[in-house]
Design a protein around this motif. Sequence first.
Motif, PDB file in Angstrom:
ATOM      1  N   LEU A 218      15.527  20.199  29.851  1.00 58.05           N
ATOM      2  CA  LEU A 218      16.865  20.796  29.800  1.00 58.05           C
ATOM      3  C   LEU A 218      16.692  22.287  29.561  1.00 58.05           C
ATOM      4  CD1 LEU A 218      19.980  20.336  29.697  1.00 58.05           C
ATOM      5  CD2 LEU A 218      19.767  20.221  27.213  1.00 58.05           C
ATOM      6  N   MET A 219      17.359  23.079  30.406  1.00 56.82           N
ATOM      7  CA  MET A 219      17.321  24.533  30.259  1.00 56.82           C
ATOM      8  C   MET A 219      18.728  25.035  30.051  1.00 56.82           C
ATOM      9  SD  MET A 219      14.861  25.875  33.244  1.00 56.82           S
ATOM     10  CE  MET A 219      15.144  27.624  33.006  1.00 56.82           C
ATOM     11  N   ASP A 220      18.825  26.227  29.511  1.00 55.54           N
ATOM     12  CA  ASP A 220      20.157  26.805  29.374  1.00 55.54           C
ATOM     13  C   ASP A 220      20.772  26.949  30.766  1.00 55.54           C
ATOM     14  OD1 ASP A 220      17.940  28.916  29.342  1.00 55.54           O
ATOM     15  OD2 ASP A 220      19.678  30.060  30.032  1.00 55.54           O
ATOM     16  N   ASN A 221      22.084  26.801  30.821  1.00 54.82           N
ATOM     17  CA  ASN A 221      22.820  26.991  32.073  1.00 54.82           C
ATOM     18  C   ASN A 221      24.177  27.577  31.698  1.00 54.82           C
ATOM     19  OD1 ASN A 221      24.557  24.875  31.236  1.00 54.82           O
ATOM     20  ND2 ASN A 221      23.141  23.360  32.088  1.00 54.82           N
ATOM     21  N   GLU A 222      25.010  27.737  32.683  1.00 56.77           N
ATOM     22  CA  GLU A 222      26.306  28.385  32.425  1.00 56.77           C
ATOM     23  C   GLU A 222      27.079  27.674  31.303  1.00 56.77           C
ATOM     24  OE1 GLU A 222      29.808  29.388  35.344  1.00 56.77           O
ATOM     25  OE2 GLU A 222      27.853  29.469  36.340  1.00 56.77           O
ATOM     26  N   PHE A 223      27.065  26.337  31.385  1.00 53.87           N
ATOM     27  CA  PHE A 223      27.791  25.538  30.389  1.00 53.87           C
ATOM     28  C   PHE A 223      27.227  25.758  28.981  1.00 53.87           C
ATOM     29  CE2 PHE A 223      27.838  21.335  28.123  1.00 53.87           C
ATOM     30  CZ  PHE A 223      29.168  21.385  27.728  1.00 53.87           C
ATOM     31  N   THR A 224      25.896  25.655  28.844  1.00 54.65           N
ATOM     32  CA  THR A 224      25.318  25.774  27.492  1.00 54.65           C
ATOM     33  C   THR A 224      25.506  27.206  26.963  1.00 54.65           C
ATOM     34  OG1 THR A 224      23.044  26.354  28.172  1.00 54.65           O
ATOM     35  CG2 THR A 224      23.567  24.016  28.043  1.00 54.65           C
ATOM     36  N   ARG A 225      25.373  28.189  27.872  1.00 60.54           N
ATOM     37  CA  ARG A 225      25.525  29.588  27.414  1.00 60.54           C
ATOM     38  C   ARG A 225      26.971  29.915  27.046  1.00 60.54           C
ATOM     39  NH1 ARG A 225      21.706  30.510  31.559  1.00 60.54           N
ATOM     40  NH2 ARG A 225      23.412  31.062  32.966  1.00 60.54           N
ATOM     41  N   SER A 226      27.921  29.157  27.640  1.00 60.66           N
ATOM     42  CA  SER A 226      29.327  29.420  27.286  1.00 60.66           C
ATOM     43  C   SER A 226      29.603  28.964  25.847  1.00 60.66           C
ATOM     44  CB  SER A 226      30.266  28.708  28.265  1.00 60.66           C
ATOM     45  OG  SER A 226      30.236  27.307  28.020  1.00 60.66           O
ATOM     46  N   ILE A 227      28.752  28.076  25.349  1.00 64.40           N
ATOM     47  CA  ILE A 227      28.922  27.574  23.981  1.00 64.40           C
ATOM     48  C   ILE A 227      27.980  28.311  23.035  1.00 64.40           C
ATOM     49  CG2 ILE A 227      28.635  25.524  22.530  1.00 64.40           C
ATOM     50  CD1 ILE A 227      29.134  23.807  24.995  1.00 64.40           C
ATOM     51  N   TRP A 228      26.777  28.517  23.505  1.00 64.72           N
ATOM     52  CA  TRP A 228      25.674  28.998  22.647  1.00 64.72           C
ATOM     53  C   TRP A 228      24.821  29.891  23.537  1.00 64.72           C
ATOM     54  CZ3 TRP A 228      20.282  27.247  22.195  1.00 64.72           C
ATOM     55  CH2 TRP A 228      19.721  27.414  20.926  1.00 64.72           C
ATOM     56  N   ASN A 229      24.976  31.177  23.358  1.00 63.67           N
ATOM     57  CA  ASN A 229      24.443  32.109  24.347  1.00 63.67           C
ATOM     58  C   ASN A 229      22.960  32.443  24.144  1.00 63.67           C
ATOM     59  OD1 ASN A 229      24.454  33.742  26.539  1.00 63.67           O
ATOM     60  ND2 ASN A 229      25.548  35.442  25.551  1.00 63.67           N
ATOM     61  N   TYR A 230      22.123  31.423  24.324  1.00 67.44           N
ATOM     62  CA  TYR A 230      20.674  31.651  24.207  1.00 67.44           C
ATOM     63  C   TYR A 230      19.973  30.997  25.380  1.00 67.44           C
ATOM     64  CZ  TYR A 230      21.718  32.980  19.422  1.00 67.44           C
ATOM     65  OH  TYR A 230      22.235  33.604  18.324  1.00 67.44           O
ATOM     66  N   GLN A 231      18.837  31.575  25.707  1.00 64.00           N
ATOM     67  CA  GLN A 231      17.967  30.949  26.714  1.00 64.00           C
ATOM     68  C   GLN A 231      17.051  29.981  25.989  1.00 64.00           C
ATOM     69  OE1 GLN A 231      16.468  34.992  27.973  1.00 64.00           O
ATOM     70  NE2 GLN A 231      16.128  33.794  29.820  1.00 64.00           N
ATOM     71  N   PHE A 232      16.833  28.840  26.573  1.00 60.12           N
ATOM     72  CA  PHE A 232      15.908  27.886  25.960  1.00 60.12           C
ATOM     73  C   PHE A 232      15.393  26.941  27.039  1.00 60.12           C
ATOM     74  CE2 PHE A 232      19.907  25.684  26.091  1.00 60.12           C
ATOM     75  CZ  PHE A 232      19.560  24.393  26.426  1.00 60.12           C
TER      76      PHE A 232
END
Length: 302
Positions: A106-120
């Motif tokens: 699982l990598m950061d994407n638009e959805f995850t960054r809209s909640i939690w703005n980090y790359q992972f």
Amino acid sequence: MATTAAAVAATSVVVLDRGNNTTCTINLHGATVVSWRVNNQEQLFVSKLASFDGKKAIRGGIPFVFPQFGPWSFGPQHGFARITRWHLDRAPERLHNGDVEAIFSLMDNEFTRSIWNYQFRITYRLILREKELHFHIGVYNPSKDLSFTFNMLLHTYLKVPDVRRCQITGLQGCHFIDKTREGALYQEGREVVTVNEWTDRIYQHTPQEHVITNVVSGRKMRLHKYNFPDTVIWNPWIDRSREMSDFGDDEFPNMLCVEAGNVSSPVILLPGTCFEASQILQQFKYPYNLVLPKKKAQRKLK
Ligand code: BG6
């Protein structure tokens, strides 16, 4: 294993098949392990009312909790990993010793960054052995300058014939946050923990191993963990079961959550570094009881 990653991508579940009716099924929604059968015997509880619509977390199996445990002001309870579709990096592959492995990510994407703005980037490697299921997790922070903090937890729902008959070892002397008593801190006095009421506790600095007795067919389950300092014990019991739309009112006696995680203090991940943790579930049989329960005893600390 004939299945290719491309073929599986179109569907939602990935099956590891070790032969002898020993399988593990992972739903890409949350990379949730939804079934683990050993010799055809299911080890995990999944509610009959669980939703598989790809919107909610799956109620049962082993949801993957990240980057938050519990309520969250930025997003959904227990984070987004359990409600996001994961990628299959390596389709089930038989290893030289007969075990079967698959890798998810699982990598950061638009959805995850809209909640939690980090790359992972999370890598989740599962290995199915004869009577064991291994989980190896790596979390990588690819940023050049930003650190982040996170919680992580494997929300394991064990299937049990009667939760009141289960004993959990390895918790004596550990401090725990009791979420059923407004988060008060106690110390566990019992050699083995039993569950006879609504239970929601975060045990801290727990040892690497717990044994849970009286799981399916009266067997025992060993939970071995590395880099997961906390153990959450949860059963909603009667009233809380009724409050959950995706959990049957009569199902609470048949499940016990024993959850290995990093929850009471978050992990800090510096730029360019990786965090690793693992868990092994092992089903086994003993001809005798490990320890006998002692009288209930616990000390309130604050
Ligand atoms: C446990 C928590 O891990 O998960 C409980 O300690 C919570 O407080 C339970 O109720 C289930 O959470 P959810 O979000 O799946 O209903």
